[in-house]
Every structure is written in C-alpha cells, then in structure tokens.
Enzyme design. Structure first.
Site, short mmCIF file in Angstrom:
data_model
loop_
_atom_site.label_atom_id
_atom_site.label_comp_id
_atom_site.label_asym_id
_atom_site.label_seq_id
_atom_site.Cartn_x
_atom_site.Cartn_y
_atom_site.Cartn_z
N LEU A 71 29.61 40.99 135.46
CA LEU A 71 29.58 39.53 135.48
C LEU A 71 30.09 38.96 136.80
CD1 LEU A 71 29.07 36.86 134.05
CD2 LEU A 71 31.35 37.05 133.03
N HIS A 72 29.25 38.13 137.44
CA HIS A 72 29.63 37.50 138.70
C HIS A 72 28.78 36.27 138.95
CE1 HIS A 72 26.16 39.96 139.80
NE2 HIS A 72 26.04 39.23 140.91
N PHE A 73 29.38 35.33 139.67
CA PHE A 73 28.69 34.15 140.22
C PHE A 73 28.72 34.30 141.73
CE2 PHE A 73 30.33 32.97 136.12
CZ PHE A 73 29.42 32.09 135.57
#
Length: 433
Positions: free
Chosen positions: A234-236
């Site tokens: 999970l990453h932005f």
C-alpha cells in the site's frame, strides 16, 4: 480467463532488484535486521475536525507551510547525496498547445534498467507477497520522515524519533525514479505490509498529507492494481508541478450532495470519464465518502486511479480499463509503442513520455486519443456510479444522498495563479512550465 500481461515496474527504491531479495542485508533497511535503535524524523499532525476550507494557519503551531518545507528540504538533501537514478530537473517539460493544456515531459531515464515482471491485470485485490519487493526493503536513507496523527491533537516535529514497530508508523520516502520535483511515496502503516488497497484510515492519512502541505501544486495520487500500480504494498505518490493539471480545469455536473455536505459530480469535456468529490462538513466526511467509493470499486474488481488536488479540497476518481484492453489486444500498436502507462498522473494530464520522438511530436490530439482508451464508456460509468452511490448510502451510517437538478460548474477550484506567487523562484523545477 486469467489475464496476464508483461509489466515493467518503475524502480522506486535503490534496493528494488533481484539480489536484494536474497539472504543477508547489511544495507540499513526497515526490517528487523536493521531496525534496533534506528530513529527517523517524525511529523505529527493535528487531526482535522472541520472542512479543509475552514482551516487557518493558526490551526498548526508549526505554521501551515512547515510540511511543505520539510518535504522539499529532505528531498533536496537526498538529491545532493545522489540517491536518485537520474536528475529529474534536467527532464524537458512543455505545455502542449491547445485548449486543454496537457503537459508533456520527456523522461528517458524512468524506463531504463527495469526488471521485467508478470502482473495480473484481472484482479484489483491480490494478497501481499513477502517474496516480492516491498517497502520494508528500502534503505533508511530513502525514508524522509514518519507521518501520523499526534496523540495530543496538536502539531509536532521531532527530528530524531524512535521507530515504533509495534504501532507500525506511516512513512514518507523518496521515489528514486521521480516524475517531478519532490516526488515522494506515502506508505501507510508500513510494517503491517498491507496490499495495494484503499481503506478509510489510509485514505484519511493521504488527505491529511495534501492538507498539511498546504500547496495547490503538491498533488497526491493513487493507482490500484490493474490501473498501473506496480508494487503490491500500500502506497500513495505525490509531487510538485507548478502549473494546473488539465483535469483541474475540467467542468463538472453535480449528481448528488450527501448529508455530510460532500458534493459528487460528473467530470465533463475530458477524455477520461470519472467523478469528482468536494466539500463536506469535515475533512473526515470527504475522506469517508471517497474511500467508500474506492472500496466499492475494489470489491467489484474495477481498476481505478485517484487524484487529490487543491490541498485536499477536491478528489478525482477514475475507474479505468486500459490494462484490460491491452491484455485483450484491443489497444493499437501505435499507442503501445509509446510505452506510456496511463496511470493517475497521465490521466490528470501530465504525460510522461519515454521517447524523444513522442515528446517532440506531442499534440493535444495524440494525448486525447491515448487517454480516451483509458475511459469507461458512458453507459459503464453510469453503472459504476450507481454501485458507488449504493455503497456510500450503506457504508456511511445515517448517510442520505440527495439527487440534485442537473447543474454544470466550470469552476476550476482555487486560483493557482495566486499560489504561484508564493513559490515562484524557489527552485527552477517549481517555476510554471
């Protein structure tokens, strides 16, 4: 039928290579072998309990632009240390002539020395795989700071804070293959090793990052699996570009307003169909509605991209189908030859081109033609919209959505020209193109 397509993931860490996955370490990573005694800066924000438009500089004791300065200062220090794979400030950038103002960048370094991998494009939700690259394998020197809500509901900065593994902090790290100046990754609850899927908590964190930066030229983006995310951790992403994105200028037509004050609208006159969310009685109202929409798409196996713009005041949501078309052989060889993967930045109008001939010959028509391949049909978007509205009504306790008369808005949000005055001259890459 399971669809597979050869993917060439962008290298986001200097340790993202095959040999880094084998035994042994000795490289100061974020795993148990190197964490004891490690410290990183910590930025603790005050949780917003009102709408972004109601925030004032007095809401944070460090000043409204502290995070903005922190990101740039730490990023520039890593650039001076030579941690990036190329100098992004040397990449040519121009605004393509035409009505929409698409932005083209020639970034030949971004696709060199990549590691071929197979990614499934028919599943938006896939389990985390410890054997593949993930962000616990990056070097600590690539991490800029920890980022999270403060315990006393005030704003704090601690230059050397212990890393609390048990509470799994969120961190901000550099992308070593940057698209633009200040390109960073926000990795929520890094040690929980969450797969690439949005939840309410992680999206609220991303919205807070956009708000805390307080700079309309700092946008936060998200790509789901199947919509050109290349790492299932999970990453932005976020970076600076000192000119309006074409999507930020697109008109919209109001669909509904929720009981929490969040307005949901269609995006009009743009090659990629989608929805825009804005307003809300509080930042959490806006965050919950958008995250529930994203969760709905994930659970219905619909790939999507998200852009958080205007310092967290507006959020654009794009369900897309390009990778599916690509896997089915429905994209023209001419478009495939460009090697452009239309993820959130390209969809928003920042075309990252890998070949000089594409950059020199860039036209508004070519940009429109590529992005139109990404878009759902009008009929399919209507079906997806109904799924989203149903999910919002059922997920938000007591939430009622009110249908509004057709209403077209041509507002492009806060004036970017005003914000430009405050950053012009801060760095060559921060001057409008």
């Amino acid at each position: 039928m399971m669809l597979r397509i050869k993917r060439v993931p962008t290298v986001v860490s200097n340790y993202q290579r095959e040999e880094a996955e084998e035994g042994g370490c000795g490289r100061n990573c974020l795993r148990s072998c190197c964490l004891p005694g490690a410290k990183l800066p910590l930025y603790a924000f005050k949780k917003a309990n009102k709408a972004v438009s109601q925030q004032t500089p007095l809401d944070g004791e460090l000043g409204i632009d502290f995070l903005d300065s922190l990101v740039l200062g730490e990023w520039e220090e890593r650039m001076q240390r030579g941690l990036f794979r190329y100098d992004v400030t040397a990449c040519e950038t121009k605004v393509i002539p035409g009505k929409y103002g698409f932005i083209a960048q020639l970034n030949e370094g971004r696709h060199l020395k990549k590691r071929p991998t197979e990614f499934r494009v028919d599943k938006v939700l896939q389990p985390f795989d410890e054997s593949k690259f993930n962000f616990t394998k990056v070097g600590q020197e690539e991490v800029l700071f920890q980022f999270g809500a403060s315990e006393d509901n005030d704003v704090h900065f601690i230059p050397y804070a212990p890393i609390d593994v048990d509470n799994s902090p969120s961190v901000v790290a550099i992308n070593v293959s940057p698209i633009e100046y200040g390109h960073v990754l926000l990795i929520p609850r890094i040690f929980e090793c969450l797969p690439q899927r949005i939840d309410r908590e992680s999206f609220f964190l991303a919205l807070h990052m956009a708000k805390e930066a307080g700079n309309p030229y700092f946008r936060v983006g998200y790509n789901s699996l199947g919509a050109f995310a290349t790492i299932n951790h999970l990453h932005f992403q976020a970076y600076y570009l000192a000119t309006p994105f074409p999507i930020e200028r697109a008109p919209s037509k109001k669909i509904i307003t929720t009981s929490g004050g969040v307005k949901i609208s269609y995006i009009l006159n743009y090659p990629v169909r989608g929805l825009v969310f804005e307003g809300g009685d509080s930042l959490k109202d806006l965050s919950d509605v958008v995250s529930d929409a994203c969760i709905c798409l994930q659970e219905n196996n619909i790939p999507y991209n998200v852009l958080i713009a205007d310092s967290g005041k507006r959020v654009f949501l794009f369900p897309q189908c390009y990778a599916e078309k690509q896997a089915l052989g429905e994209v023209s060889p001419e478009l495939l030859d460009t090697q452009v993967n239309p993820a959130v930045w390209e969809i928003s109008g920042h075309m990252v081109l890998k070949r000089k001939e594409d950059y020199e010959g860039a036209t508004e028509e070519n940009a429109w033609r590529l992005l139109a391949e990404v878009s759902l049909s009008e009929e399919r978007l209507e079906e997806v919209k109904e799924l989203i509205l149903e999910a919002i009504s059922s997920c938000c306790v007591g939430e009622v959505v009110a249908m509004a008369p057709a209403e077209e808005s041509v507002s492009s949000g806060p004036a970017h020209e005003d914000a430009n005055e405050s950053i012009k001259g801060s760095h060559p890459a921060m001057v409008p193109v």
